[in-house]
Enzyme design. Structure first.
Site, PDB file in Angstrom:
ATOM      1  NE  ARG A   1      -3.863   0.032   1.871  1.00  0.00           N
ATOM      2  CZ  ARG A   1      -5.040  -0.212   2.448  1.00  0.00           C
ATOM      3  NH1 ARG A   1      -5.401   0.453   3.538  1.00  0.00           N
ATOM      4  NH2 ARG A   1      -5.838  -1.121   1.955  1.00  0.00           N
TER       5      ARG A   1
ATOM      6  CE  LYS B   1      -8.096 -10.201   2.536  1.00  0.00           C
ATOM      7  NZ  LYS B   1      -7.779  -8.999   1.717  1.00  0.00           N
TER       8      LYS B   1
ATOM      9  CE  LYS C   1      -2.300  -4.870   2.320  1.00  0.00           C
ATOM     10  NZ  LYS C   1      -3.261  -5.627   1.498  1.00  0.00           N
TER      11      LYS C   1
ATOM     12  CG  ASP D   1      -3.339  -2.744  -0.782  1.00  0.00           C
ATOM     13  OD1 ASP D   1      -3.515  -1.695  -0.145  1.00  0.00           O
ATOM     14  OD2 ASP D   1      -4.049  -3.755  -0.622  1.00  0.00           O
TER      15      ASP D   1
ATOM     16  CB  SER E   1      -5.879  -8.900  -7.762  1.00  0.00           C
ATOM     17  OG  SER E   1      -5.656  -7.756  -6.952  1.00  0.00           O
TER      18      SER E   1
ATOM     19  CB  ALA F   1     -13.734  -4.628  -1.661  1.00  0.00           C
ATOM     20  CB  ALA F   2     -13.418  -1.302   2.932  1.00  0.00           C
ATOM     21  CG  ASN F   3      -8.335  -4.856   3.605  1.00  0.00           C
ATOM     22  OD1 ASN F   3      -8.613  -6.046   3.602  1.00  0.00           O
ATOM     23  ND2 ASN F   3      -7.641  -4.289   2.636  1.00  0.00           N
TER      24      ASN F   3
END
Length: 365
Positions: free
Chosen positions: A61, A85, A97, A132, A163, A275-277
């Site tokens: 990110r 996940k 991440k 990301d 993706s 879809a938000a984390n």
């Protein structure tokens, strides 16, 4: 020079990496790496939460965090979410991440991305990166110049590409499963869906929802992104906000933490799936959702389509095999909601139980 404990306590009051109160009931992170390259201006943090099931995979990110502490909090939460996940999706991967600190429109350069790739490479494959927020498949191609531990590169570079479409597909299957649970039908015709965030994933989700007959209202802080939606989907309404409007389904597809005590109390939606984390600002918010009769699909399940895609890339699966696996996301959501109903637990608890069962089984000697 000495510094007494009282002085240290006064200086360092914000949570760091160890003993965080927001992760009190969770397995601690295995490794957190701070990376800096003065020549390119790179400031990055790579977090490996778990490698129990395999190498830690998670996107990079690129974001202008307000300060370093905000970046630390984000990378710890995101990497933790990747562990859940991958486990919920049945993948042989762990959770990791990375965050790059800065405005990608201002500071992202090939040299900076190559420097970041060199840091990834020092981890020897314990961490595999992908795209990301703020990074693209083209960026992964550049990172791939200095490390082979990268996926989601462009097809021309041998990767599986963006993706976002399959992430959106997984969210769509999750919405369908939740609709079946709540209304007894998977038909979305006429269902009012508010999509918050019309970037790569949100845009693809809107396409799927409109094709299924849903009535969609979209919002985004980016005017250009909203204009793109209006041009492609003239029947989609555009609004300043959707979370507190008269909708059946709220689909958060932007940044996380939009579900707070305040927003949940004013919400009319019966289903939340996006879809938000890290959609819950605090874990306790889910209890309020249950009190209000709102079904929430845990985000680390609904948004796993992209991870499934890049896992397929690692395992050399065909596109059809990957798509079939993404369809199973909806099956997993159905299992979670059934367990929630049968056991009287929260959806998050039901999902976490499935993850712990898998992690525990693998950890057995």
């Amino acid at each position: 020079m000495t510094t007494d404990t009282a002085e240290l306590t006064a200086i360092d009051t914000s949570p760091g990496v160890f003993d965080r109160p927001d992760f009190a009931d969770d397995v601690p992170h295995e490794q957190v790496v701070f990376c800096r390259d003065p020549k390119t201006g790179l400031k990055a943090i790579i977090a490996l939460h778990s490698t129990t099931l395999g190498p830690a995979l998670g996107g990079t990110r690129f974001y202008p965090y307000r300060d370093e502490q905000a970046a630390v909090t984000d990378v710890l939460r995101l990497s933790r979410g990747m562990t859940y996940k991958a486990a919920a999706a049945g993948l042989h991967l762990g959770g990791g991440k990375a965050v790059l600190i800065g405005d990608p429109d201002q500071v992202k350069t090939p040299a900076l991305l190559e420097a970041y790739g060199r840091f990834v490479d020092t981890l020897g494959g314990r961490y595999i990166t992908a795209g990301d927020v703020g990074t693209t498949s083209d960026d992964m191609d550049i990172i791939g110049r200095t490390t082979r531990h990268v996926v989601a590169r462009t097809p021309a570079a041998g990767g599986s590409g963006d993706s976002a479409p399959l992430t959106a597909q997984g969210v769509f299957y999750s919405i369908v499963a939740a609709a079946e649970s709540v209304w007894g039908s998977n038909d979305l015709t006429g269902r009012r869906v508010g999509v918050e965030g019309t970037g790569k994933v949100g845009y693809n989700l809107i396409a799927l929802l409109t094709e299924a007959g849903a009535t969609v209202t979209a919002t985004d802080v980016n005017a250009a992104a909203l204009q793109r939606v209006s041009t492609a989907f003239p029947h989609v309404a555009v609004a300043d906000t959707v979370i507190d409007t008269d909708i059946d389904i709220y689909a958060p597809c932007a940044m996380g933490a939009t579900l707070t005590d305040a927003t949940v109390r004013t919400m009319d939606a019966a289903v939340i799936c996006g879809a938000a984390n890290n959609q819950l600002a605090q874990p306790a918010v889910e209890e309020l959702l249950r009190e209000r009769g709102i079904v929430w699909v845990p985000d680390f399940v609904s948004n796993s389509g992209g991870l499934i895609q890049v896992a397929g890339e690692i395992e050399n699966k065909s596109r059809d095999e990957v798509r079939a696996q993404v369809e199973q996301v909806g099956v997993t959501v159905s299992r979670i909601l059934e367990r929630q109903h049968e056991q009287g637990v929260l959806a998050g608890q039901a999902a976490h139980a499935i993850v712990r069962e898998r992690l525990g089984a693998v950890a057995q000697p």
